[in-house]
Design a protein around this motif. Sequence first.
Motif, PDB file in Angstrom:
ATOM      1  N   TRP A  14      -7.681  -4.434   5.606  1.00 54.93           N
ATOM      2  CA  TRP A  14      -7.891  -3.405   4.586  1.00 54.93           C
ATOM      3  C   TRP A  14      -8.510  -3.993   3.313  1.00 54.93           C
ATOM      4  N   CYS A  15      -8.237  -5.271   3.046  1.00 50.37           N
ATOM      5  CA  CYS A  15      -8.778  -5.895   1.834  1.00 50.37           C
ATOM      6  C   CYS A  15     -10.125  -6.570   2.074  1.00 50.37           C
ATOM      7  N   ALA A  16     -10.514  -6.728   3.327  1.00 49.81           N
ATOM      8  CA  ALA A  16     -11.779  -7.393   3.626  1.00 49.81           C
ATOM      9  C   ALA A  16     -12.992  -6.712   2.979  1.00 49.81           C
ATOM     10  N   PRO A  17     -12.983  -5.387   2.780  1.00 49.83           N
ATOM     11  CA  PRO A  17     -14.147  -4.788   2.108  1.00 49.83           C
ATOM     12  C   PRO A  17     -14.410  -5.346   0.710  1.00 49.83           C
ATOM     13  N   VAL A  18     -13.424  -5.939   0.081  1.00 51.22           N
ATOM     14  CA  VAL A  18     -13.688  -6.495  -1.258  1.00 51.22           C
ATOM     15  C   VAL A  18     -14.756  -7.587  -1.159  1.00 51.22           C
ATOM     16  N   PRO A  19     -14.554  -8.654  -0.399  1.00 51.02           N
ATOM     17  CA  PRO A  19     -15.623  -9.656  -0.308  1.00 51.02           C
ATOM     18  C   PRO A  19     -16.806  -9.206   0.553  1.00 51.02           C
ATOM     19  N   LEU A  20     -16.553  -8.433   1.592  1.00 53.94           N
ATOM     20  CA  LEU A  20     -17.652  -8.061   2.483  1.00 53.94           C
ATOM     21  C   LEU A  20     -18.632  -7.108   1.817  1.00 53.94           C
TER      22      LEU A  20
ATOM     23  N   SER B 158      -9.095  11.520  -6.795  1.00 51.68           N
ATOM     24  CA  SER B 158      -9.104  11.797  -5.365  1.00 51.68           C
ATOM     25  C   SER B 158      -9.051  10.496  -4.581  1.00 51.68           C
ATOM     26  N   ARG B 159      -8.330  10.536  -3.478  1.00 54.62           N
ATOM     27  CA  ARG B 159      -8.431   9.453  -2.503  1.00 54.62           C
ATOM     28  C   ARG B 159      -9.146   9.955  -1.242  1.00 54.62           C
ATOM     29  N   ILE B 160      -9.714  11.116  -1.323  1.00 55.41           N
ATOM     30  CA  ILE B 160     -10.517  11.775  -0.286  1.00 55.41           C
ATOM     31  C   ILE B 160      -9.642  12.163   0.916  1.00 55.41           C
ATOM     32  N   ASN B 161      -9.110  11.180   1.622  1.00 56.24           N
ATOM     33  CA  ASN B 161      -8.234  11.450   2.768  1.00 56.24           C
ATOM     34  C   ASN B 161      -8.809  12.516   3.700  1.00 56.24           C
ATOM     35  N   SER B 162      -9.763  12.137   4.475  1.00 56.55           N
ATOM     36  CA  SER B 162     -10.328  13.067   5.443  1.00 56.55           C
ATOM     37  C   SER B 162     -10.389  12.389   6.805  1.00 56.55           C
ATOM     38  N   LEU B 163     -10.003  13.130   7.810  1.00 59.92           N
ATOM     39  CA  LEU B 163     -10.006  12.595   9.176  1.00 59.92           C
ATOM     40  C   LEU B 163     -10.557  13.679  10.094  1.00 59.92           C
TER      41      LEU B 163
ATOM     42  N   MET C 239      -8.592   0.477  -1.026  1.00 66.44           N
ATOM     43  CA  MET C 239      -7.555   0.456   0.007  1.00 66.44           C
ATOM     44  C   MET C 239      -6.659   1.687  -0.009  1.00 66.44           C
ATOM     45  N   HIS C 240      -6.451   2.290  -1.162  1.00 72.57           N
ATOM     46  CA  HIS C 240      -5.555   3.456  -1.198  1.00 72.57           C
ATOM     47  C   HIS C 240      -6.058   4.570  -0.281  1.00 72.57           C
ATOM     48  N   GLY C 241      -7.350   4.714  -0.180  1.00 73.03           N
ATOM     49  CA  GLY C 241      -7.895   5.735   0.717  1.00 73.03           C
ATOM     50  C   GLY C 241      -8.237   5.183   2.086  1.00 73.03           C
ATOM     51  N   LEU C 242      -8.598   3.926   2.127  1.00 78.00           N
ATOM     52  CA  LEU C 242      -9.005   3.319   3.395  1.00 78.00           C
ATOM     53  C   LEU C 242      -7.825   3.108   4.337  1.00 78.00           C
TER      54      LEU C 242
ATOM     55  N   GLU D 180       0.843  -1.195   0.000  1.00 81.17           N
ATOM     56  CA  GLU D 180       0.000   0.000   0.000  1.00 81.17           C
ATOM     57  C   GLU D 180       0.877   1.244   0.000  1.00 81.17           C
ATOM     58  N   ASN D 181       1.196   1.704  -1.190  1.00 81.69           N
ATOM     59  CA  ASN D 181       2.080   2.858  -1.297  1.00 81.69           C
ATOM     60  C   ASN D 181       1.461   4.104  -0.665  1.00 81.69           C
ATOM     61  N   CYS D 182       0.141   4.214  -0.721  1.00 82.79           N
ATOM     62  CA  CYS D 182      -0.501   5.429  -0.205  1.00 82.79           C
ATOM     63  C   CYS D 182      -0.383   5.543   1.313  1.00 82.79           C
ATOM     64  N   SER D 183      -0.118   4.444   1.970  1.00 83.46           N
ATOM     65  CA  SER D 183       0.136   4.521   3.410  1.00 83.46           C
ATOM     66  C   SER D 183       1.392   5.336   3.696  1.00 83.46           C
ATOM     67  N   TYR D 184       2.237   5.469   2.684  1.00 78.38           N
ATOM     68  CA  TYR D 184       3.476   6.236   2.834  1.00 78.38           C
ATOM     69  C   TYR D 184       3.404   7.597   2.142  1.00 78.38           C
ATOM     70  N   GLY D 185       2.214   8.018   1.754  1.00 79.65           N
ATOM     71  CA  GLY D 185       2.067   9.348   1.180  1.00 79.65           C
ATOM     72  C   GLY D 185       2.458  10.409   2.212  1.00 79.65           C
ATOM     73  N   ARG D 186       3.005  11.499   1.729  1.00 81.45           N
ATOM     74  CA  ARG D 186       3.508  12.514   2.667  1.00 81.45           C
ATOM     75  C   ARG D 186       2.362  13.141   3.477  1.00 81.45           C
ATOM     76  N   ASN D 187       1.283  13.479   2.807  1.00 76.78           N
ATOM     77  CA  ASN D 187       0.137  14.027   3.534  1.00 76.78           C
ATOM     78  C   ASN D 187      -0.437  13.000   4.504  1.00 76.78           C
ATOM     79  N   GLU D 188      -0.530  11.766   4.030  1.00 78.50           N
ATOM     80  CA  GLU D 188      -1.129  10.723   4.859  1.00 78.50           C
ATOM     81  C   GLU D 188      -0.318  10.484   6.131  1.00 78.50           C
ATOM     82  N   LEU D 189       0.998  10.458   5.996  1.00 73.39           N
ATOM     83  CA  LEU D 189       1.833  10.212   7.176  1.00 73.39           C
ATOM     84  C   LEU D 189       1.806  11.398   8.140  1.00 73.39           C
TER      85      LEU D 189
END
Lengths: 312, 485
Positions: free
Chosen positions: B439-445, B344-349, B263-266, B200-209
């Motif tokens: 993080w991948c569970a939403p695919v089947p769920l 967009s990956r939204i990224n809101s907290l 997953m990129h946003g989740l 998950e590269n987006c977990s290492y995004g600068r804004n995200e971190l």
Amino acid sequence: MKKLAVVVALTAALLVPQVPAAAAEPVEVTISEVDLAGPVIASVDVTVTNKSAARLSKLAVTFAGPVGWTVYPETRTVKDAVKPGESVTVAFQIRVPEQRPGFTIRTFTATAAYSGGEVVGTRTQKSGTPLPNLAAAFNNVAVSNESDPTKGNFDNSGNSFSAQRLAEKDVTPGSTVTALGATFTWPGPVGTKDNAVAAGQTFAYSGKGAKLALLGSGAGYAAAGLVKVWYSDGTSTSGSIGFPNWSFQDAGAHGATLVISTTGRNTPAGYANAEYQYRVFANSIPLDPAKTVELITLPANGGLHVFGVAIA
Amino acid sequence: MNPTSSRRTVLGAGLAGVLGAAATGTASATTAAATTAASTTAATTDQTAAAPARRSGQRSMVDVPFTAHETVRIGVIGLGNRGAGMLGGWAAVPGAVVTAVCDIRADRAKAAADRLVRLGKPRPTEYGGSASSYQELVRSSDVDLVYIATPWEFHHEQGKAALLGGKHVGVELPIATELKQLWDLVDTSERTRKHLWLMENCSYGRNELAMLKMAHEGLFGEITNGHGGYLHDLRALLFSDTYYTDAWRRKWHARSIASFYPMHGLAPIAAAMDINRGDRFMTLRATATEPRGLADYRERNIPKTHPSWNEKYINGDLVTCLIGTAKGRILRAEHDVSSPRPYSRINSLAGSRGIFEDYVPVGTTGGRVYLEPDHGGHSWRDFAPYRKEYDHWLWKKIGDDAANNGGHGGMDYVLQWRIVQQMRAGLVPDIDVYDSAAWCAPVPLSVQSLKNDGRPVDVPDFTRGRWAELRLGLDSRETDMPPTS
């Protein structure tokens, strides 16, 4: 899962007769030092000491750090009663973030709730160097010249006090303002950062007296919060303080005292609103006159602007 | 009283252990309430949501560090757009060497090997030519880490095979598409004692971190909700005859109603909520719009002779998952790759003291904040000063390298550098198999929920009860890359 130890410290008071707990029993809650060199999952021990002659039963210990810091578990219950003279220590984990540069004060709270009572213990840990004075916390321009009004932005909408109208009240940079028995020095120069929007800043201030007075004004109608004073002996006191909105609010709101009232204000387009008064207030909290003030922590409220502090 | 001395001097370790049983901990009152609520409101519970029993000798991989590797030898499976795009990054990380490359198309493997040689790197072993070529790579003795960048339908099979081959495994999104496959990867990781994680590269995004560090500092107060997703207009690429090999990605839109790829946003939002490190996903409910976007695009842009005209798209244009956590938080994860819209990956907290929103036209970071007590007046502020103050050590240390070596704004390289560093230094991985499965569970769920009119379904606890323990993860302590000899 890692075991979190709960340890009862046995003492010489094991033979004290067991009597029902009462609300007035002396119970002490202490918190061990927290490792603040984060990011780290720190272990913290909370010790509850029963200094009374009665047993503590149904004891539940809750631990909390600064807001947003996760604790695991948040509450621990102790199955066995704590006998008179005994202590019980329960362990918690807390997620400590990376240590911030500058001065920080971290407060941790533990609450021991038991049958018939509740006791709260706190631990405060400081790190870094505080700001040298209030001026170092100035982060806002509240006063501008009518010839250059865009320099000011007291209310985050580009409006500010008029330096010329303040001068009509003999309030100029470096002048003395007295209120609540305290003497303040009006900040300046005009058009520069002249007040602190309260954001929990801590700065050094030395003095002794009966009360700490703040000179300021409010942007918004809820410009109030807790100001904390740290004495040189390591103790502290705090009190709620607030200022009314610089206009359109009762001048006595939050228990404040009106100090300066000017006509009109500067807007981005120039001097305007001459039909209204724009005001500065004072408010205070009591001090222990026997102790020397060392540090002051402003409230954390973006609507509260502070021009000066003084001890009376 | 000194609590430490009292414990150590008055009691022996054995007694302390006995008395330890006298106290019980509760994560929070809301935890219990949320658990109860989740149990009573979940209308459908998939059988595999319950944790299967561990086999004898199978143990958790929570907080298990890598065995230190002086050099990390990497085998890449899948050399399409993503795999080939990551090749240069892997080769550039100090102490890493790509020793094997594999693709069902042998010419791609050869091209990748040629490229590494042109970069001045050793020529890797080439595997390719058949669907089973990867099996040779995962059994090879000169690979420590297998990186899988094949179409989604192969991830589980290849990831499991790599674990069984004794390799650590980084898998592109998602690690698997079925719940039983997710459990299988968790169990296989635990049995083989090898790590498998989502790349998950987006977990290492600068804004995200920076957002993550602000959350841990408490700037948002008590966090109550977060929103993320993957909103990327892929229509042109989906209908391209060359971009996705055999149009594999478009075909998923004709055979599944799942939220394929949120997953990129989740993941960054989940990290900021300490999912599996103090909180966990409890329930998921999904909604989906009608699938209009791809058919409309095809109607306007694709010749009638194109093979896509044999397809009927059933995947909703916007699939939304609402995930409730044990601490009563709510996450919204969106997926939309078939509608016209900017990325967009939204990224809101958000929490009791403030909010961060990404992908907005404010300042230089694209982010905006509103935080008490710093802000008032109901107006947004630029995120830039906060990102500077809470910049993650990884970006401070290797941000320049990342800009020169990696795609997606540099976060690909930060991810690769960190993985290699963790393996070389013998660290605990920032992202483990439990995070990846959650993080991948939403695919089947999402499929389960949508088939039941959007009713909530239980989310498995892949940690088997260890989710409440506080653990460091992406908000890590700074460490150096071990020197190369």
